[in-house]
Write an enzyme that holds these catalytic residues in place. Structure first.
Site, PDB file in Angstrom:
ATOM      1  N   ASP A  93       0.855  -1.191   0.000  1.00 43.92           N
ATOM      2  CA  ASP A  93       0.000   0.000   0.000  1.00 43.92           C
ATOM      3  C   ASP A  93       0.889   1.239   0.000  1.00 43.92           C
ATOM      4  OD1 ASP A  93      -2.174   1.535  -0.159  1.00 43.92           O
ATOM      5  OD2 ASP A  93      -3.082   0.916   1.723  1.00 43.92           O
TER       6      ASP A  93
ATOM      7  N   CYS B 273       0.331   4.807   1.739  1.00 46.00           N
ATOM      8  CA  CYS B 273      -0.800   4.777   2.661  1.00 46.00           C
ATOM      9  C   CYS B 273      -0.513   5.859   3.713  1.00 46.00           C
ATOM     10  CB  CYS B 273      -0.864   3.402   3.321  1.00 46.00           C
ATOM     11  SG  CYS B 273      -2.228   3.247   4.460  1.00 46.00           S
TER      12      CYS B 273
ATOM     13  N   LEU C 201     -12.728   6.940   7.183  1.00 44.29           N
ATOM     14  CA  LEU C 201     -12.887   8.394   7.343  1.00 44.29           C
ATOM     15  C   LEU C 201     -13.579   8.564   8.679  1.00 44.29           C
ATOM     16  CD1 LEU C 201     -14.023  11.142   4.916  1.00 44.29           C
ATOM     17  CD2 LEU C 201     -15.207  10.880   7.093  1.00 44.29           C
TER      18      LEU C 201
ATOM     19  N   GLY D 280      -6.148   5.699  14.891  1.00 45.28           N
ATOM     20  CA  GLY D 280      -6.647   4.668  15.792  1.00 45.28           C
ATOM     21  C   GLY D 280      -7.531   3.699  15.017  1.00 45.28           C
TER      22      GLY D 280
ATOM     23  N   HIS E  63       3.379   5.048  13.533  1.00 46.17           N
ATOM     24  CA  HIS E  63       2.270   5.355  12.613  1.00 46.17           C
ATOM     25  C   HIS E  63       0.909   4.915  13.122  1.00 46.17           C
ATOM     26  CE1 HIS E  63       1.992   1.194  11.465  1.00 46.17           C
ATOM     27  NE2 HIS E  63       1.231   1.421  10.429  1.00 46.17           N
TER      28      HIS E  63
END
Lengths: 474, 138
Positions: A95, A98, A205, A374, A397
């Protein structure tokens, strides 16, 4: 991991002495508790990274390190091209780029209470999430190449996002040196319907509120105060990045004998920076980075549309956008002189300190925002980079899983997770309940312990902690 | 005796297939791949898709085989319920039967990014059974 096999330098720094072909030591930046909980595979993988040609200083593991592919997730390593240094597809991962961005809204939590449910529903309708969802932006092959060269700058030129966003994105929203010709037809094909989509797994999101401020001065510099509502987006370069990873892992593996490379692990597939394959991969991942930046910019545009409908008083200004799966060419001081290095951060965030020229004027006093995501019920954090010489100005991260997907689905039902979170005031919107169960907050490690260790290790400073109110989950 | 299963990996998931032949083990591994996303019993084998793979050895071939289906699922928006493999000196010809993904009906858990070289193994056990496995990144 067994602590007795490590040399303790201080509370949050542990050293693995270079043996058996390791060119540099391994350094773990975490407290004893976190290291004890780490898989032994992290140690093995850090030692393998330290064996790669041209590595300088040390192979680093961040406080959230866990077993990855070749590199541990939470691994940082830098390579010098003039010392035969390499670039590794396994060191960046599938990814590509990302990352996470956080947007301010100008509202506080009271403004949100009465419209929380309609806002959650509107966001769920507007943001394409989950497997099989398709983006509203359809690209021709020519447009796709322009996007791969231009990144978020391209997106803004197309009417997605705002010009003011660009200086709040690493590389000012456009990674230089992208070469769409080094990206396969298959990789491009995978992206045609996926622009402006969130993806699945741990991508989301979230609408969050600032629950705690640790450093009021830096928080003010970032425009954050307790009670503020913010929006965070976590996703990457979608199918295009995944396919670049697949293509170049194989190409580097096949070419390794030709480059005289003996790989300690197939997932460490790499090529010399000064080889045609190495240069081709750099051109491809830079295109992948631009794809991720454009994707997050389009999703930001969609989030703004959704807010405009439900909560027009909000104005979504980008605080910052970080990528945590990359390889970037940077200048770092080493042995008292500046060196041009290729820094791999696999599940690690760049953390430039105050005054760094790559930061916009407005953020220079505080240092680079380091955004730590989170998972649904758990906190997210904003830290400030300290530009630490240790680990080439990098920090953690995220939390990382503490439980496999299989264990999570055996322990929790998706409906139960959604109801439990609703009772805590967190609205989940997801096309798949099964996906929600796999991503249950209880399946993740304690992110608070990870950021505490990052601060204690001098990698970044805690600024604010956010808790979720709404989560759109892929 | 053909069977598939998943094995644990902290961040991701392992796919394992076994059968009386190498081809059957490969077929079962692809089924395990589908089962990462949804219950294969929910997928109707309505549409046929063919793939060709080349690999320098059986392990590289397995990664190529699984990645061919990752690609087919992503670009065709499909899921697959049944697979057939024919091996021919260094390569394979494969067929999959499936249908278009419908999120409401299939309740897909997660998208597969790619097959990896982690825990990648292809072997024949002393009892003659063939096994094939690797971890897939999700």
């Amino acid at each position: 991991m067994d602590l007795t096999r490590l040399e303790q330098i201080d509370e949050t720094c542990w050293r693995i002495a270079p043996t058996d072909g390791m060119r540099v030591p391994g350094i773990l930046c975490a407290d004893a508790g976190l290291i004890r909980a780490m898989d032994d595979k992290v140690r093995e993988q850090i030692c393998n990274v330290a064996r790669l040609p041209g590595i300088v200083d040390a192979a680093y593991a961040m406080p959230d390190a866990h077993w990855g592919y070749g590199f541990p997730i939470g691994g940082v390593a830098a390579f010098d091209p003039v010392q035969g240094g390499i670039v590794s597809a396994g060191g960046v991962g599938f990814d590509i780029s990302c990352g996470v961005r956080t947007l301010l809204t100008g509202l506080d939590i009271e403004h949100l209470e009465s419209v929380k449910r309609p806002l959650a529903d509107q966001l769920a309708r507007t943001i394409p999430a989950g497997l099989g969802s398709q983006g509203r932006v359809r690209l021709t092959h020519r447009e796709l190449d322009a996007m791969l060269r231009g990144g978020a700058r391209w997106a803004v030129e197309q009417g997605y996002g705002e010009p003011a966003d660009l200086e709040r994105i690493e590389e000012n929203g456009c990674m230089a040196g992208a070469d769409p010709d080094q990206v396969s037809k298959q990789a491009k094909e995978r992206q045609l319907q996926e622009m402006g989509t969130l993806g699945s797994g741990n991508h989301y999101l979230e609408v969050q509120h600032v629950a705690e401020v640790y450093d009021p001065t830096i928080a003010a510099c970032y425009g954050l105060a307790k009670g503020d509502v913010v929006v965070s987006i976590h996703c990457g370069s979608r199918g295009l990045g995944h396919q670049i990873g697949t293509d170049y892992l194989k190409a580097m593996l096949v070419a390794a004998p030709r480059h005289g490379l003996t790989l300690p692990d197939r997932e460490l597939a790499c090529a010399p920076l000064e080889s045609s394959l190495g240069r081709a991969y750099l051109g491809a991942i830079r295109a992948g980075i631009n794809c991720a930046l454009a994707n997050r910019e389009i999703l930001t545009h969609l989030a703004r549309e959704a807010f405009e409908r439900v909560l027009p008083a909000a104005h979504l200004d980008l605080l910052y956008d970080v990528s945590h799966n990359t390889c970037k060419e940077e200048e770092h001081m080493l042995d008292g002189r500046p060196r041009r290095l290729f820094v791999h951060r696999k599940g690690a965030t760049r953390a430039f300190g105050p005054g760094h020229p790559a930061l916009p004027e407005s953020l220079r006093p505080g240092g680079q925002p380091v955004i730590i995501g989170g998972s649904m019920g758990t906190s997210s954090h904003i830290l400030a980079g300290l530009g630490s010489a240790r680990a080439f100005a990098s920090a953690c991260h995220g939390a990382g899983r503490s439980m496999s997907r299989h264990q999570a689905t055996r322990r929790w039902q998706g409906r139960e997770v959604v109801d439990d979170l609703a009772a805590r005031g967190i609205l989940i919107r997801s096309p798949s309940l099964r996906g929600v169960a796999e991503e249950a907050p209880g399946a993740y490690k304690d992110v608070d312990a990870v950021v505490d260790a990052a601060e204690a290790a001098g990698l970044a400073k805690k600024v604010a902690r956010m808790v979720p109110l709404i989560c759109i989950k892929g | 005796m053909a069977a598939w299963r998943h094995f644990q990996h902290m961040a991701d998931i392992g796919v394992h297939g076994e059968g009386a032949s190498l081809a059957e083990a490969f077929e079962q591994t692809a089924l395990a791949l589908s089962a990462v996303i949804t219950d294969p019993a929910l997928i109707r084998p309505e549409t046929r898709v063919e793939v060709e793979c080349r690999g320098s050895d059986p392990e590289m071939l397995l990664v190529d085989w699984l990645n061919a289906w990752v690609y087919a699922m992503a670009t065709r928006g499909m899921l697959f319920a049944r697979f057939s493999v024919t091996l021919d000196g260094g390569g394979l010809h494969g067929i999959g039967w499936g249908e278009r993904l419908e999120p409401a009906r299939h309740q897909p858990t997660v998208e597969i990014k790619g097959a990896t070289y982690t825990e990648l193994k292809v072997w024949q056990a002393p009892d003659g059974i063939w096994h094939a496995q690797c971890v897939v990144d999700v």
